[in-house]
Motif scaffolding. Structure first.
Motif, PDB file in Angstrom:
ATOM      1  N   VAL A  85       0.836  -1.208   0.000  1.00  0.00           N
ATOM      2  CA  VAL A  85       0.000   0.000   0.000  1.00  0.00           C
ATOM      3  C   VAL A  85       0.868   1.253   0.000  1.00  0.00           C
ATOM      4  CG1 VAL A  85      -1.683   1.315   1.342  1.00  0.00           C
ATOM      5  CG2 VAL A  85      -1.953  -1.153   1.093  1.00  0.00           C
ATOM      6  N   PHE A  86       1.901   1.277   0.814  1.00  0.00           N
ATOM      7  CA  PHE A  86       2.789   2.429   0.866  1.00  0.00           C
ATOM      8  C   PHE A  86       3.474   2.645  -0.497  1.00  0.00           C
ATOM      9  CE2 PHE A  86       3.541   1.728   5.694  1.00  0.00           C
ATOM     10  CZ  PHE A  86       2.379   2.416   5.985  1.00  0.00           C
ATOM     11  N   GLU A  87       3.941   1.574  -1.099  1.00  0.00           N
ATOM     12  CA  GLU A  87       4.609   1.690  -2.397  1.00  0.00           C
ATOM     13  C   GLU A  87       3.649   2.214  -3.458  1.00  0.00           C
ATOM     14  OE1 GLU A  87       6.226  -2.157  -3.169  1.00  0.00           O
ATOM     15  OE2 GLU A  87       7.730  -2.014  -1.561  1.00  0.00           O
ATOM     16  N   TYR A  88       2.397   1.762  -3.390  1.00  0.00           N
ATOM     17  CA  TYR A  88       1.437   2.237  -4.386  1.00  0.00           C
ATOM     18  C   TYR A  88       1.110   3.716  -4.164  1.00  0.00           C
ATOM     19  CZ  TYR A  88      -2.392   2.430  -7.650  1.00  0.00           C
ATOM     20  OH  TYR A  88      -3.180   2.778  -8.716  1.00  0.00           O
ATOM     21  N   ALA A  89       0.983   4.132  -2.906  1.00  0.00           N
ATOM     22  CA  ALA A  89       0.737   5.545  -2.623  1.00  0.00           C
ATOM     23  C   ALA A  89       1.865   6.408  -3.165  1.00  0.00           C
ATOM     24  CB  ALA A  89       0.577   5.765  -1.115  1.00  0.00           C
ATOM     25  N   ASP A  90       3.088   5.901  -3.078  1.00  0.00           N
ATOM     26  CA  ASP A  90       4.239   6.612  -3.647  1.00  0.00           C
ATOM     27  C   ASP A  90       4.066   6.841  -5.143  1.00  0.00           C
ATOM     28  OD1 ASP A  90       6.272   7.639  -2.094  1.00  0.00           O
ATOM     29  OD2 ASP A  90       7.295   5.732  -1.855  1.00  0.00           O
ATOM     30  N   THR A  91       3.578   5.833  -5.843  1.00  0.00           N
ATOM     31  CA  THR A  91       3.425   5.973  -7.293  1.00  0.00           C
ATOM     32  C   THR A  91       2.382   7.019  -7.653  1.00  0.00           C
ATOM     33  OG1 THR A  91       1.685   4.273  -7.578  1.00  0.00           O
ATOM     34  CG2 THR A  91       3.996   3.526  -7.574  1.00  0.00           C
ATOM     35  N   LYS A  92       1.472   7.316  -6.728  1.00  0.00           N
ATOM     36  CA  LYS A  92       0.438   8.331  -6.970  1.00  0.00           C
ATOM     37  C   LYS A  92       0.861   9.709  -6.469  1.00  0.00           C
ATOM     38  CE  LYS A  92      -2.848   7.200  -8.653  1.00  0.00           C
ATOM     39  NZ  LYS A  92      -3.208   6.922 -10.056  1.00  0.00           N
ATOM     40  N   GLY A  93       2.098   9.819  -5.986  1.00  0.00           N
ATOM     41  CA  GLY A  93       2.602  11.117  -5.529  1.00  0.00           C
ATOM     42  C   GLY A  93       2.062  11.563  -4.185  1.00  0.00           C
ATOM     43  N   LEU A  94       1.538  10.623  -3.389  1.00  0.00           N
ATOM     44  CA  LEU A  94       0.961  10.967  -2.100  1.00  0.00           C
ATOM     45  C   LEU A  94       1.928  10.668  -0.956  1.00  0.00           C
ATOM     46  CD1 LEU A  94      -2.642   9.489  -2.504  1.00  0.00           C
ATOM     47  CD2 LEU A  94      -1.934  11.877  -2.785  1.00  0.00           C
ATOM     48  N   ASP A  95       1.877  11.490   0.080  1.00  0.00           N
ATOM     49  CA  ASP A  95       2.544  11.127   1.325  1.00  0.00           C
ATOM     50  C   ASP A  95       1.768   9.983   1.977  1.00  0.00           C
ATOM     51  OD1 ASP A  95       4.314  13.189   0.925  1.00  0.00           O
ATOM     52  OD2 ASP A  95       3.379  14.548   2.377  1.00  0.00           O
ATOM     53  N   TRP A  96       2.450   9.217   2.828  1.00  0.00           N
ATOM     54  CA  TRP A  96       1.794   8.091   3.488  1.00  0.00           C
ATOM     55  C   TRP A  96       2.411   7.851   4.855  1.00  0.00           C
ATOM     56  CZ3 TRP A  96       5.656   4.643   4.424  1.00  0.00           C
ATOM     57  CH2 TRP A  96       6.758   4.658   3.542  1.00  0.00           C
ATOM     58  N   PHE A  97       1.602   7.436   5.759  1.00  0.00           N
ATOM     59  CA  PHE A  97       2.059   7.082   7.102  1.00  0.00           C
ATOM     60  C   PHE A  97       0.920   6.331   7.775  1.00  0.00           C
ATOM     61  CE2 PHE A  97       0.773  11.480   6.741  1.00  0.00           C
ATOM     62  CZ  PHE A  97      -0.204  11.633   7.709  1.00  0.00           C
ATOM     63  N   SER A  98       1.075   6.059   9.068  1.00  0.00           N
ATOM     64  CA  SER A  98       0.081   5.235   9.736  1.00  0.00           C
ATOM     65  C   SER A  98       0.018   5.564  11.218  1.00  0.00           C
ATOM     66  CB  SER A  98       0.410   3.745   9.551  1.00  0.00           C
ATOM     67  OG  SER A  98      -0.646   2.931  10.038  1.00  0.00           O
ATOM     68  N   SER A  99      -1.015   5.026  11.860  1.00  0.00           N
ATOM     69  CA  SER A  99      -1.179   5.145  13.310  1.00  0.00           C
ATOM     70  C   SER A  99      -0.804   3.816  13.964  1.00  0.00           C
ATOM     71  CB  SER A  99      -2.631   5.484  13.673  1.00  0.00           C
ATOM     72  OG  SER A  99      -2.991   6.743  13.194  1.00  0.00           O
ATOM     73  N   PRO A 100       0.370   3.719  14.568  1.00  0.00           N
ATOM     74  CA  PRO A 100       0.708   2.498  15.305  1.00  0.00           C
ATOM     75  C   PRO A 100      -0.016   2.470  16.641  1.00  0.00           C
ATOM     76  CG  PRO A 100       2.448   4.111  15.562  1.00  0.00           C
ATOM     77  CD  PRO A 100       1.443   4.725  14.625  1.00  0.00           C
ATOM     78  N   SER A 101      -0.188   1.283  17.187  1.00  0.00           N
ATOM     79  CA  SER A 101      -0.873   1.140  18.470  1.00  0.00           C
ATOM     80  C   SER A 101      -0.031   0.415  19.515  1.00  0.00           C
ATOM     81  CB  SER A 101      -2.194   0.381  18.272  1.00  0.00           C
ATOM     82  OG  SER A 101      -3.103   1.152  17.531  1.00  0.00           O
ATOM     83  N   HIS A 102       1.180   0.038  19.131  1.00  0.00           N
ATOM     84  CA  HIS A 102       2.057  -0.706  20.047  1.00  0.00           C
ATOM     85  C   HIS A 102       3.491  -0.496  19.567  1.00  0.00           C
ATOM     86  CE1 HIS A 102       4.015  -4.331  21.782  1.00  0.00           C
ATOM     87  NE2 HIS A 102       3.111  -4.198  22.747  1.00  0.00           N
ATOM     88  N   GLN A 103       4.444  -0.709  20.467  1.00  0.00           N
ATOM     89  CA  GLN A 103       5.850  -0.569  20.080  1.00  0.00           C
ATOM     90  C   GLN A 103       6.202  -1.464  18.900  1.00  0.00           C
ATOM     91  OE1 GLN A 103       4.635  -0.586  23.096  1.00  0.00           O
ATOM     92  NE2 GLN A 103       5.834   0.644  24.542  1.00  0.00           N
ATOM     93  N   ASN A 104       5.627  -2.672  18.847  1.00  0.00           N
ATOM     94  CA  ASN A 104       5.896  -3.560  17.709  1.00  0.00           C
ATOM     95  C   ASN A 104       5.428  -2.945  16.390  1.00  0.00           C
ATOM     96  OD1 ASN A 104       6.834  -5.387  19.579  1.00  0.00           O
ATOM     97  ND2 ASN A 104       5.024  -6.720  19.504  1.00  0.00           N
ATOM     98  N   ASP A 105       4.300  -2.231  16.444  1.00  0.00           N
ATOM     99  CA  ASP A 105       3.794  -1.562  15.246  1.00  0.00           C
ATOM    100  C   ASP A 105       4.749  -0.459  14.802  1.00  0.00           C
ATOM    101  OD1 ASP A 105       1.485  -3.119  15.633  1.00  0.00           O
ATOM    102  OD2 ASP A 105       0.534  -1.553  16.824  1.00  0.00           O
ATOM    103  N   VAL A 106       5.261   0.285  15.766  1.00  0.00           N
ATOM    104  CA  VAL A 106       6.222   1.343  15.451  1.00  0.00           C
ATOM    105  C   VAL A 106       7.447   0.745  14.770  1.00  0.00           C
ATOM    106  CG1 VAL A 106       7.705   3.154  16.407  1.00  0.00           C
ATOM    107  CG2 VAL A 106       5.427   2.757  17.387  1.00  0.00           C
ATOM    108  N   ASP A 107       7.951  -0.350  15.302  1.00  0.00           N
ATOM    109  CA  ASP A 107       9.129  -0.992  14.727  1.00  0.00           C
ATOM    110  C   ASP A 107       8.866  -1.445  13.298  1.00  0.00           C
ATOM    111  OD1 ASP A 107      10.323  -0.595  17.172  1.00  0.00           O
ATOM    112  OD2 ASP A 107      10.055  -2.662  17.866  1.00  0.00           O
ATOM    113  N   MET A 108       7.686  -1.993  13.066  1.00  0.00           N
ATOM    114  CA  MET A 108       7.354  -2.435  11.708  1.00  0.00           C
ATOM    115  C   MET A 108       7.293  -1.244  10.757  1.00  0.00           C
ATOM    116  SD  MET A 108       4.734  -2.727   9.298  1.00  0.00           S
ATOM    117  CE  MET A 108       3.113  -2.936  10.022  1.00  0.00           C
ATOM    118  N   LEU A 109       6.658  -0.151  11.186  1.00  0.00           N
ATOM    119  CA  LEU A 109       6.572   1.039  10.334  1.00  0.00           C
ATOM    120  C   LEU A 109       7.954   1.643  10.082  1.00  0.00           C
ATOM    121  CD1 LEU A 109       3.368   2.674  11.864  1.00  0.00           C
ATOM    122  CD2 LEU A 109       3.578   1.600   9.602  1.00  0.00           C
TER     123      LEU A 109
END
Length: 338
Positions: A85-109
């Motif tokens: 999803v992030f890679e596809y958003a890049d192809t459309k010229g959009l910024d992208w990010f997410s809301s993590p809910s745990h330290q593990n989520d932050v690490d993945m992002l």
């Protein structure tokens, strides 16, 4: 900060998290969001196991009474889908990010090289988590739903303590949907007055785009609104999400407002230069006045156009003489007087 975060321009985020579970659904949302002219798409990053205990329930208008764990389990997405999803958003010229809910989520992002982190209102007072996110050194957008002002101050200070001052605060109401009487947009201005060093915005959960447009007019630098391709689609957030026609209207309205906002300097607009002359009024001859005659009050009137002597000088030209014949209706100017 973000590629599309530009001074004096509202940054518009389409929140698509929770509104897809497959790449094709996400792709459709991103395509529609890009066509609407938004600046960024945002996901929600969580695992039911680390987010909710089995006892937690939702009891909201958009969900009814349901198990939080079961609902989160249904909509959690894996790292591979995040990356796609992030890679596809890049192809459309959009910024992208997410809301993590745990330290593990932050690490993945972080592994996905995310450019910023968005903190949802549920974690707005989760100080250990805020410190962990802040320690990554990335910009942080913090929603402040359910918070008192003192709690927001405490949370901001916790992030400052980690050396991270790249913070944007969003006023939010954690009611799904939020009805007009609960929106309280002045609270956004309270945040702006309390934190003049930070950009302030609004995260919306109402059923129309009106609150977002009002927030921008009241100074919001960031607008976040849930986005869907179909308000009737399966999932709790679709009903309070903007569909493509609504989001397009909102983006166009915000951009129009930014043009209409102007410089703030009170002066004639460029388009008024001609009408200043044609539509204002001047002092004119009320009757034929012969050269050398002294002007009395009955000899002159105030009429359009506006390129002669201004009306404010009416009393000052009483008793002056005209230098040449002035037919009735002639516009007086200083050169025509002696």
């Amino acid at each position: 900060m973000f590629k599309r975060y530009i001074k004096d321009r509202c940054y518009i985020i389409a929140e698509i998290g929770g509104n897809f579970t497959t790449f094709e659904q996400a792709k459709r949302l991103i395509d529609e969001a890009a066509a609407c002219g938004v600046d960024a798409v945002k996901l929600q990053t969580y695992q039911a196991e680390t987010l909710s205990s089995p006892e937690a329930i939702f009891d909201m208008e958009n969900t009814g009474v349901v198990s939080q764990y079961e609902l989160f389990k249904k909509y959690e997405i894996n790292e591979a889908l995040h990356r796609a999803v992030f890679e596809y958003a890049d192809t459309k010229g959009l910024d992208w990010f997410s809301s993590p809910s745990h330290q593990n989520d932050v690490d993945m992002l972080e592994r996905c090289d995310v450019g910023a982190h968005k903190i949802g209102s549920d974690d707005a007072v989760n100080l250990p988590f805020l410190r962990y996110v802040a320690s990554k050194g990335k910009p942080i957008i913090l929603s402040t739903g359910m918070c008192t002002l003192d709690e927001v101050v405490e949370s901001v200070n916790a992030m400052y303590a980690e050396g991270n001052e790249k913070i944007i605060l969003l006023h939010a109401i954690t009611s799904y949907p939020t009805h007009p009487e609960n929106v309280n947009l002045r609270a956004m201005q309270t945040l702006a007055n309390t934190f003049p060093q930070l950009d302030i915005g609004y995260s919306d959960h109402t059923l129309s785009p009106v609150a977002c447009l009002c927030a921008v007019a009241m100074g919001a630098r960031v607008i976040e609104r849930h986005f869907t391709y179909d308000k009737q689609a399966d999932g709790p957030d679709h009903m309070l999400s903007a569909d493509p026609s609504e989001m397009k209207w909102l983006v166009e309205a915000i951009r129009s407002y930014e043009i209409m906002r102007g410089s703030g300097i009170k002066r004639p607009a460029n388009s008024e230069q001609k009408t200043r002359k044609n539509n204002r009024k001047s002092i004119v001859a009320a009757r034929d006045i012969c050269a050398g005659e002294r002007i009395s009050e009955v000899d002159i009137a105030i009429k359009r156009p506006g390129y002669g002597i201004a009306p404010k000088y009416f009393s000052q030209i009483i008793g002056r003489s005209v230098a040449q014949d002035m037919p009735a209706g002639s516009v007086l100017n200083w050169d025509s007087l002696t």
